[in-house]
Design a protein around this motif. Structure first.
Motif, PDB file in Angstrom:
ATOM      1  N   LEU A 232       0.827  -1.204   0.000  1.00  0.00           N
ATOM      2  CA  LEU A 232       0.000   0.000   0.000  1.00  0.00           C
ATOM      3  C   LEU A 232       0.862   1.255   0.000  1.00  0.00           C
ATOM      4  CD1 LEU A 232      -2.780  -1.026   2.548  1.00  0.00           C
ATOM      5  CD2 LEU A 232      -2.773  -1.280   0.056  1.00  0.00           C
ATOM      6  N   TRP A 233       1.927   1.230   0.768  1.00  0.00           N
ATOM      7  CA  TRP A 233       2.813   2.392   0.824  1.00  0.00           C
ATOM      8  C   TRP A 233       3.486   2.618  -0.526  1.00  0.00           C
ATOM      9  CZ3 TRP A 233       3.985   6.812   2.556  1.00  0.00           C
ATOM     10  CH2 TRP A 233       5.271   7.334   2.482  1.00  0.00           C
TER      11      TRP A 233
ATOM     12  N   ALA B  45       0.898   4.085  -2.931  1.00  0.00           N
ATOM     13  CA  ALA B  45       0.578   5.479  -2.615  1.00  0.00           C
ATOM     14  C   ALA B  45       1.681   6.412  -3.091  1.00  0.00           C
ATOM     15  CB  ALA B  45       0.353   5.630  -1.114  1.00  0.00           C
TER      16      ALA B  45
ATOM     17  N   GLU C  68      -3.591   8.745  -4.299  1.00  0.00           N
ATOM     18  CA  GLU C  68      -3.096   7.706  -3.420  1.00  0.00           C
ATOM     19  C   GLU C  68      -4.147   6.653  -3.069  1.00  0.00           C
ATOM     20  OE1 GLU C  68      -2.738  10.898  -2.911  1.00  0.00           O
ATOM     21  OE2 GLU C  68      -0.652  11.431  -2.485  1.00  0.00           O
ATOM     22  N   VAL C  69      -5.332   7.094  -2.672  1.00  0.00           N
ATOM     23  CA  VAL C  69      -6.350   6.138  -2.239  1.00  0.00           C
ATOM     24  C   VAL C  69      -6.772   5.244  -3.397  1.00  0.00           C
ATOM     25  CG1 VAL C  69      -8.670   5.878  -1.284  1.00  0.00           C
ATOM     26  CG2 VAL C  69      -7.152   7.664  -0.401  1.00  0.00           C
TER      27      VAL C  69
ATOM     28  N   MET D 221      -4.060   2.702  -3.955  1.00  0.00           N
ATOM     29  CA  MET D 221      -4.047   1.689  -2.903  1.00  0.00           C
ATOM     30  C   MET D 221      -5.186   0.697  -3.078  1.00  0.00           C
ATOM     31  SD  MET D 221      -3.093   4.301   0.213  1.00  0.00           S
ATOM     32  CE  MET D 221      -3.414   3.152   1.541  1.00  0.00           C
TER      33      MET D 221
ATOM     34  N   ALA E 273      -8.770   0.854   1.688  1.00  0.00           N
ATOM     35  CA  ALA E 273      -7.710   1.742   1.223  1.00  0.00           C
ATOM     36  C   ALA E 273      -7.838   3.113   1.862  1.00  0.00           C
ATOM     37  CB  ALA E 273      -7.753   1.851  -0.299  1.00  0.00           C
ATOM     38  N   LEU E 274      -9.060   3.617   1.960  1.00  0.00           N
ATOM     39  CA  LEU E 274      -9.266   4.923   2.582  1.00  0.00           C
ATOM     40  C   LEU E 274      -8.876   4.897   4.058  1.00  0.00           C
ATOM     41  CD1 LEU E 274     -10.288   7.815   2.355  1.00  0.00           C
ATOM     42  CD2 LEU E 274     -12.604   6.961   2.873  1.00  0.00           C
TER      43      LEU E 274
ATOM     44  N   TRP F  32      -5.141   4.847   4.355  1.00  0.00           N
ATOM     45  CA  TRP F  32      -4.586   6.155   4.029  1.00  0.00           C
ATOM     46  C   TRP F  32      -4.643   7.082   5.243  1.00  0.00           C
ATOM     47  CZ3 TRP F  32      -1.489   8.814   1.217  1.00  0.00           C
ATOM     48  CH2 TRP F  32      -1.619  10.203   1.107  1.00  0.00           C
ATOM     49  N   HIS F  33      -5.786   7.071   5.922  1.00  0.00           N
ATOM     50  CA  HIS F  33      -5.912   7.893   7.130  1.00  0.00           C
ATOM     51  C   HIS F  33      -4.941   7.402   8.208  1.00  0.00           C
ATOM     52  CE1 HIS F  33      -9.107  10.544   5.925  1.00  0.00           C
ATOM     53  NE2 HIS F  33      -9.891   9.530   5.552  1.00  0.00           N
TER      54      HIS F  33
ATOM     55  N   ARG G 294      -1.505   8.718   7.413  1.00  0.00           N
ATOM     56  CA  ARG G 294      -1.436  10.137   7.744  1.00  0.00           C
ATOM     57  C   ARG G 294      -1.265  10.317   9.252  1.00  0.00           C
ATOM     58  NH1 ARG G 294      -5.852  13.863   4.947  1.00  0.00           N
ATOM     59  NH2 ARG G 294      -4.480  15.377   5.980  1.00  0.00           N
TER      60      ARG G 294
END
Length: 448
Positions: free
Chosen positions: A409-410, A413, A420-421, A424, A435-436, A439-440, A443
């Protein structure tokens, strides 16, 4: 000499680290023999809630009855006093007796014996140990396929390559007064070191003085009890504990310097607990660090025995975590010692405020960009190599979060700035909503 005994996995030492390894190996289906002898000194020790949680997680139950409920601890450090913290006091002799029986209740063979000598067998054929049991007049030979060294600070180290912190000696005294009162403890910094005192409702009292042997003249052992009490007679927080009658149950001096063994494992042996790395006893970190290395050991040993192609990764896994824990706790201790400025020029404090180095105990968040590396990870019943994301805060890497591998995933992204999402979500096994969420999470970790 009697005929040699034959065993598979032998654990040297029946303290918490050795017991955790033995119980973990039993759960993985291995037969285990523990060799141990009763502790010489009937001590009181303080442990944190995380130590108790670690023991519980390892399957230890009955022995926990020797650990009291949380009790107040008064701390006087760097001229500041507080009574906000608690710790749990352990009657160590009672704990060890219960643990010995609990091991047997879980199917672990326990032999009350002292190890006189241990050497690898010829041609890599296991190990040969000479042991002495109380009921035998002559030593006995024992052959083992795998040996776990868990005898704590008493375990012999190689003659060269050992990493040692400033030489430190802890002086201990235990007295017995009338039953009564509540469990309590206190810690205070002194010009020549620091003191820890504890009292149990049954009347047992422990005084502990940690000093630098090069900066203080120690008396003969017969005068050690009086020496400790005299040194603490002017320490305000020690006065309630000095009320115990002066006739001591026992008094001794033991080394308590931080020690890291140069080698902590091989194909048929492993060091765990204080035998691998022994921490400064400051604030009870020693027991927690000992458990930390022991908890990972069963899966390491299981991999070495059952998945030989993964053996190099298992050895690396154990080595990196032992060395990483040692450095982290050494730096935490350094920062704690550095808080005491009143006697910064005294030998005890000057040596410890500068060791082991000037690097931070915890790398600042975001001080190094995340990167993907292949590192050993625990995968079900074995250790194997896998891609992980390494960061300043997670130097050993993050493999997965809630079962979702992080490295793919990294990588996705980073390859799609602004999308990015969506990128992913194209990774196999990662739905858009997952994926969302990831992503959060990234972050929140400061990766993006």
């Amino acid at each position: 000499m009697n005929d040699a005994l034959e065993r598979g996995i032998v654990v040297l030492g029946a303290g918490p680290a050795g017991a955790i390894v033995a119980l973990g190996l039993r759960r993985l289906g291995h037969d285990v023999t523990v060799l141990g002898v009763p502790r010489v000194f009937d001590a009181i020790e303080g442990v944190s809630e995380r130590v108790v949680a670690g023991l519980q997680g390892a399957g230890i139950e009955a022995a926990l009855t020797a650990i009291a409920s949380p009790s107040p601890r008064r701390a006087t450090w760097a001229g500041v006093s507080s009574a906000l913290n608690t710790e749990r006091l352990m009657d160590r002799a009672a704990f060890d007796r219960l643990l010995w029986q609990e091991l047997q209740d879980h199917g672990v063979e326990c032999l009350a014996a002292r190890v006189l000598r241990w050497q690898p067998g010829a041609g890599g054929q296991g190990h040969v140990l000479q042991i002495q049991r109380a009921e035998d007049k002559q030593p006995q030979s024992l052959r083992a396929q795998f040996v776990v060294e868990a005898r704590g600070r008493l375990a012999p180290h190689p003659p060269q390559g050992v990493t040692r912190g400033p030489e430190t000696v802890t002086l201990l005294w235990r007295g017995q007064g009338a039953p009564g009162g509540q469990a309590c403890s206190a810690v205070e910094s002194l010009p020549e070191g620091w003191a820890w005192m504890a009292h149990l409702p049954g009347g047992a009292c422990c005084l502990q003085l940690t000093v630098d042997p090069s900066a203080i003249k120690l008396p003969p052992r017969a005068q050690l009890g009086a020496f400790i009490r005299e040194r603490l007679a002017t320490v305000a927080s020690a006065l309630p504990f000095l009320a115990v009658p002066a006739a001591e149950v026992h008094a001794l001096a033991r080394t308590s310097a931080a020690v890291l063994s140069p080698e902590v494992g091989g194909g048929t042996w492993l060091r765990v607990g204080d035998a691998a790395m022994a921490a400064d006893p400051l604030s009870g970190n020693g027991i927690f660090q000992s458990l930390s290395s022991a908890l990972q050991a069963p899966i390491v040993i299981h991999t070495l025995l059952n998945h030989p192609t993964e053996a190099p990764h298992a050895q690396r896994f154990h080595r990196e975590r032992v060395h990483g824990l040692f450095q982290r706790f050494a730096r935490i201790g350094r920062d704690f010692y550095a808080q005491e400025l009143r006697w910064a020029d005294q030998a005890f404090w000057a040596a410890r405020r500068a060791w082991p180095d000037a690097l931070p105990a915890h790398a600042p968040a975001g001080s190094a960009a995340p990167r993907v590396e292949a590192r050993p990870v625990v995968d079900h019943d074995r250790i194997r190599l896998a891609e992980v994301v390494v960061t300043a805060e997670q130097p050993l890497g993050v493999w997965h979060v809630d079962g979702q591998p992080v490295a793919p995933l990294w990588r996705a992204a980073r390859a799609a700035p602004g999308r990015e999402v969506d990128a992913m979500a194209q990774v196999p096994g990662c739905a858009p909503e997952r994926a969302l969420a990831m992503w959060h999470w990234m972050r929140g970790q400061g990766w993006v």
